[in-house]
Design a protein around this motif. Structure first.
Motif, PDB file in Angstrom:
ATOM      1  N   TYR A  79       3.261 -42.761  14.693  1.00  0.00           N
ATOM      2  CA  TYR A  79       2.525 -43.728  13.885  1.00  0.00           C
ATOM      3  C   TYR A  79       1.744 -43.048  12.766  1.00  0.00           C
ATOM      4  O   TYR A  79       1.677 -43.554  11.638  1.00  0.00           O
ATOM      5  CB  TYR A  79       1.575 -44.530  14.773  1.00  0.00           C
ATOM      6  N   LEU A  94      -2.190 -51.623  13.241  1.00  0.00           N
ATOM      7  CA  LEU A  94      -3.295 -52.084  14.080  1.00  0.00           C
ATOM      8  C   LEU A  94      -3.171 -53.569  14.387  1.00  0.00           C
ATOM      9  O   LEU A  94      -3.495 -54.009  15.496  1.00  0.00           O
ATOM     10  CB  LEU A  94      -4.631 -51.790  13.385  1.00  0.00           C
ATOM     11  N   PHE A  97      -0.891 -54.190  17.294  1.00  0.00           N
ATOM     12  CA  PHE A  97      -1.458 -53.919  18.614  1.00  0.00           C
ATOM     13  C   PHE A  97      -2.540 -54.920  18.994  1.00  0.00           C
ATOM     14  O   PHE A  97      -2.594 -55.414  20.115  1.00  0.00           O
ATOM     15  CB  PHE A  97      -2.041 -52.509  18.652  1.00  0.00           C
ATOM     16  N   HIS A 104      -1.499 -52.042  25.120  1.00  0.00           N
ATOM     17  CA  HIS A 104      -0.356 -51.136  24.954  1.00  0.00           C
ATOM     18  C   HIS A 104      -0.825 -49.692  25.162  1.00  0.00           C
ATOM     19  O   HIS A 104      -1.883 -49.286  24.662  1.00  0.00           O
ATOM     20  CB  HIS A 104       0.228 -51.294  23.550  1.00  0.00           C
ATOM     21  N   TYR A 107      -1.786 -47.751  21.972  1.00  0.00           N
ATOM     22  CA  TYR A 107      -3.040 -48.211  21.386  1.00  0.00           C
ATOM     23  C   TYR A 107      -4.230 -47.716  22.194  1.00  0.00           C
ATOM     24  O   TYR A 107      -5.235 -47.266  21.637  1.00  0.00           O
ATOM     25  CB  TYR A 107      -3.037 -49.732  21.305  1.00  0.00           C
TER      26      TYR A 107
END
Length: 238
Positions: A79, A94, A97, A104, A107
């Motif tokens: 990422y 973001l 998530f 997750h 995240y």
């Protein structure tokens, strides 16, 4: 993993990371101001160490979950690379998530890594008075710059009054020209003051030199009648 952008001036949001300058990666320290530091929590580096720092015990909380960070390390690098290369926006990642996948693992690992980084920074901040002064000085510069923006672009408390993109872009460009002109003239004034034999010795100590900034506007008339005389010039060298 934050995408730092600012359209009108410096940003107060800072983090630790790396930048590339002319093709050479160089470490850069971006230091955030700490608000309500008495409410901040420190995460322990490992379990079973609650009594190692008795003075910090009220601020200590659970250990960092290093195993989660290790498991999701490759995904976090993926990422981060996408953000760095521009193939994905920080907001889009973001948003993906936070909307439906707040639990997750990737995240959660990002959040855990952020807690570790924040704990490291808080420890440095509490230990170093020089670091505290450096952050406060930078914050003062930014706040001064923001106040100068409100003076230069004073209409409607500095807000953009139009919804049209072209007019907003024109307003921002005019603001930047005003900023650059103000800093340029102020810099010439400071240079003349320092070069003057009668006033050149006013900057003696390191604290005096740190206090010098071209971001002042007390001599600026932001509104009212301004008479422009194109036949005269400021008596400035440089």
């Amino acid at each position: 993993m934050t995408d730092h952008r600012s359209s009108l001036g410096p940003s107060r949001h800072r983090d630790e990371g790396r930048i590339e300058l002319r093709g050479q990666p160089r470490p850069v320290r971006l230091l955030p101001p700490i608000k309500r530091i008495n409410k901040c929590k420190l995460y322990r580096p490992a379990a079973g160490e609650a009594d190692l720092w008795p003075g910090l015990k009220p601020a200590m909380t659970r250990p960092i979950r290093w195993e989660l960070i290790a498991e999701q390390y490759d995904q976090m690098v993926k990422y981060a690379t996408a953000i760095r290369t521009g193939t994905a926006a920080t907001e889009a990642i973001l948003r993906r998530f936070m909307k439906a996948n707040a639990n997750h693992p990737s995240y959660q690992a990002m959040i855990e890594l952020g807690r570790a980084q924040k704990t490291i920074f808080l420890c440095r901040y509490l230990r170093s008075r020089e670091l505290q002064r450096e952050i406060e000085e930078g914050l003062n510069v930014i706040e001064s710059w923001n106040r100068a923006n409100s003076v230069i672009y004073y209409g409607k408390t500095g807000e953009l009054s139009s919804n049209r993109i072209d007019e907003q872009e024109l307003s921002v460009q005019c603001l930047r020209i005003g900023q650059a002109s103000l800093v340029y003239v102020n810099t010439l004034m400071i240079q003349d003051l320092v070069d003057d034999p009668d006033t050149g010795d006013i900057l003696v100590t390191a604290a005096d030199k740190r206090g010098v900034t071209p971001l002042f506007w007390e001599h600026v008339l932001p509104y009212g009648e301004v008479k422009l005389n194109m036949t005269s010039r400021l008596t400035l060298t440089g």
